[in-house]
Design a protein around this motif. Structure first.
Motif, PDB file in Angstrom:
ATOM      1  N   PHE A 136      -0.782   4.548  -2.063  1.00  0.00           N
ATOM      2  CA  PHE A 136      -0.727   4.001  -0.707  1.00  0.00           C
ATOM      3  C   PHE A 136      -0.418   5.094   0.309  1.00  0.00           C
ATOM      4  O   PHE A 136      -1.059   5.178   1.360  1.00  0.00           O
ATOM      5  CB  PHE A 136       0.336   2.899  -0.606  1.00  0.00           C
ATOM      6  CG  PHE A 136      -0.132   1.549  -1.047  1.00  0.00           C
ATOM      7  CD1 PHE A 136      -1.087   0.847  -0.330  1.00  0.00           C
ATOM      8  CD2 PHE A 136       0.403   0.954  -2.183  1.00  0.00           C
ATOM      9  CE1 PHE A 136      -1.508  -0.411  -0.728  1.00  0.00           C
ATOM     10  CE2 PHE A 136      -0.008  -0.298  -2.587  1.00  0.00           C
ATOM     11  CZ  PHE A 136      -0.969  -0.987  -1.861  1.00  0.00           C
ATOM     12  N   ALA A 158      -0.488   4.958   4.265  1.00  0.00           N
ATOM     13  CA  ALA A 158       0.670   4.086   4.454  1.00  0.00           C
ATOM     14  C   ALA A 158       1.807   4.884   5.074  1.00  0.00           C
ATOM     15  O   ALA A 158       1.993   6.065   4.773  1.00  0.00           O
ATOM     16  CB  ALA A 158       1.124   3.479   3.128  1.00  0.00           C
ATOM     17  N   GLU A 165       5.021   3.667   4.954  1.00  0.00           N
ATOM     18  CA  GLU A 165       6.209   3.398   4.152  1.00  0.00           C
ATOM     19  C   GLU A 165       5.842   2.394   3.056  1.00  0.00           C
ATOM     20  O   GLU A 165       5.034   1.502   3.263  1.00  0.00           O
ATOM     21  CB  GLU A 165       7.289   2.802   5.060  1.00  0.00           C
ATOM     22  CG  GLU A 165       8.596   2.490   4.409  1.00  0.00           C
ATOM     23  CD  GLU A 165       9.619   1.977   5.417  1.00  0.00           C
ATOM     24  OE1 GLU A 165      10.723   2.537   5.435  1.00  0.00           O
ATOM     25  OE2 GLU A 165       9.309   1.029   6.171  1.00  0.00           O
ATOM     26  N   VAL A 166       6.465   2.567   1.902  1.00  0.00           N
ATOM     27  CA  VAL A 166       6.309   1.628   0.791  1.00  0.00           C
ATOM     28  C   VAL A 166       7.714   1.266   0.327  1.00  0.00           C
ATOM     29  O   VAL A 166       8.504   2.157   0.013  1.00  0.00           O
ATOM     30  CB  VAL A 166       5.510   2.263  -0.382  1.00  0.00           C
ATOM     31  CG1 VAL A 166       5.406   1.295  -1.543  1.00  0.00           C
ATOM     32  CG2 VAL A 166       4.130   2.728   0.078  1.00  0.00           C
ATOM     33  N   VAL A 218       4.324  -2.773   2.420  1.00  0.00           N
ATOM     34  CA  VAL A 218       3.727  -1.477   2.751  1.00  0.00           C
ATOM     35  C   VAL A 218       3.383  -1.542   4.229  1.00  0.00           C
ATOM     36  O   VAL A 218       2.760  -2.510   4.677  1.00  0.00           O
ATOM     37  CB  VAL A 218       2.447  -1.209   1.926  1.00  0.00           C
ATOM     38  CG1 VAL A 218       1.843   0.140   2.295  1.00  0.00           C
ATOM     39  CG2 VAL A 218       2.730  -1.292   0.437  1.00  0.00           C
ATOM     40  N   THR A 219       3.788  -0.530   4.990  1.00  0.00           N
ATOM     41  CA  THR A 219       3.477  -0.529   6.417  1.00  0.00           C
ATOM     42  C   THR A 219       2.371   0.478   6.728  1.00  0.00           C
ATOM     43  O   THR A 219       2.285   1.545   6.115  1.00  0.00           O
ATOM     44  CB  THR A 219       4.717  -0.205   7.269  1.00  0.00           C
ATOM     45  OG1 THR A 219       5.209   1.089   6.905  1.00  0.00           O
ATOM     46  CG2 THR A 219       5.803  -1.238   7.079  1.00  0.00           C
ATOM     47  N   PHE A 220       1.544   0.085   7.683  1.00  0.00           N
ATOM     48  CA  PHE A 220       0.451   0.915   8.197  1.00  0.00           C
ATOM     49  C   PHE A 220       0.509   0.884   9.718  1.00  0.00           C
ATOM     50  O   PHE A 220       1.117  -0.016  10.303  1.00  0.00           O
ATOM     51  CB  PHE A 220      -0.913   0.354   7.754  1.00  0.00           C
ATOM     52  CG  PHE A 220      -1.205   0.536   6.295  1.00  0.00           C
ATOM     53  CD1 PHE A 220      -1.847   1.677   5.839  1.00  0.00           C
ATOM     54  CD2 PHE A 220      -0.857  -0.437   5.379  1.00  0.00           C
ATOM     55  CE1 PHE A 220      -2.116   1.850   4.496  1.00  0.00           C
ATOM     56  CE2 PHE A 220      -1.133  -0.282   4.026  1.00  0.00           C
ATOM     57  CZ  PHE A 220      -1.772   0.865   3.588  1.00  0.00           C
ATOM     58  N   SER A 260      -4.933  -0.266   7.385  1.00  0.00           N
ATOM     59  CA  SER A 260      -4.705  -0.896   6.084  1.00  0.00           C
ATOM     60  C   SER A 260      -6.032  -1.230   5.400  1.00  0.00           C
ATOM     61  O   SER A 260      -6.208  -0.962   4.208  1.00  0.00           O
ATOM     62  CB  SER A 260      -3.872  -2.171   6.263  1.00  0.00           C
ATOM     63  OG  SER A 260      -3.765  -2.868   5.054  1.00  0.00           O
ATOM     64  N   ALA A 284      -7.623   1.955   4.180  1.00  0.00           N
ATOM     65  CA  ALA A 284      -6.906   2.461   3.011  1.00  0.00           C
ATOM     66  C   ALA A 284      -7.305   1.680   1.767  1.00  0.00           C
ATOM     67  O   ALA A 284      -7.591   2.268   0.719  1.00  0.00           O
ATOM     68  CB  ALA A 284      -5.398   2.371   3.230  1.00  0.00           C
ATOM     69  N   HIS A 285      -7.340   0.359   1.875  1.00  0.00           N
ATOM     70  CA  HIS A 285      -7.711  -0.482   0.732  1.00  0.00           C
ATOM     71  C   HIS A 285      -9.125  -0.139   0.254  1.00  0.00           C
ATOM     72  O   HIS A 285      -9.355   0.031  -0.946  1.00  0.00           O
ATOM     73  CB  HIS A 285      -7.609  -1.958   1.100  1.00  0.00           C
ATOM     74  CG  HIS A 285      -7.965  -2.870  -0.025  1.00  0.00           C
ATOM     75  ND1 HIS A 285      -7.127  -3.093  -1.089  1.00  0.00           N
ATOM     76  CD2 HIS A 285      -9.090  -3.581  -0.273  1.00  0.00           C
ATOM     77  CE1 HIS A 285      -7.714  -3.919  -1.942  1.00  0.00           C
ATOM     78  NE2 HIS A 285      -8.901  -4.225  -1.461  1.00  0.00           N
TER      79      HIS A 285
END
Length: 121
Positions: A29, A34, A36-37, A70-72, A78, A81-82
């Motif tokens: 991530f 991302a 933060e996770v 998870v923050t984006f 997001s 990223a996915h």
């Protein structure tokens, strides 16, 4: 800010395996943008009269609740990223024995409407 949130139930004995999987996924991530996770393991999750975390994921006896996010920067970040993560070789070899039942996982995406924090001195 955009937050992808997850709630799931993990057999108590699978904490180490779940943490390893979370660390591996967390790095992916972060590699794809991302900010933060966060992975959180149950300490105090009471049963409610109408609904609760346990009911939401149909937790079984001996399972612990995991609450993660998870923050984006945005939903678009997001989504990108996915899409990119699905092409990553690290995603093509899931663990042979998943440490939880993914069919009972709940997840969703949220737009942040308020955030507060206390800076550490």
């Amino acid at each position: 800010m955009y937050v992808m949130g997850v709630v799931l139930a993990v057999p108590a004995g699978n904490e180490a395996a779940y943490r390893k999987m979370a660390e591996d996924m967390g790095q992916i991530f972060l590699d794809y943008g991302a900010l933060e996770v966060i992975e959180n393991w149950e300490v105090d999750v009471p049963e409610g009269e109408v609904t609760d975390f346990r009911k939401a994921v149909n937790a079984e006896t001996g399972e612990k609740i995991v609450f993660s996010w998870v923050t984006f920067e945005s939903k678009e970040a997001s989504d990108k990223a996915h899409e990119d993560m699905m092409q990553d070789e690290r995603m093509k070899n899931p663990p042979a024995d998943m440490p939880f039942d993914g069919k009972r996982m709940i997840f969703g995406g949220f737009r942040t409407i308020y955030s507060a924090s206390k800076e550490k001195a």
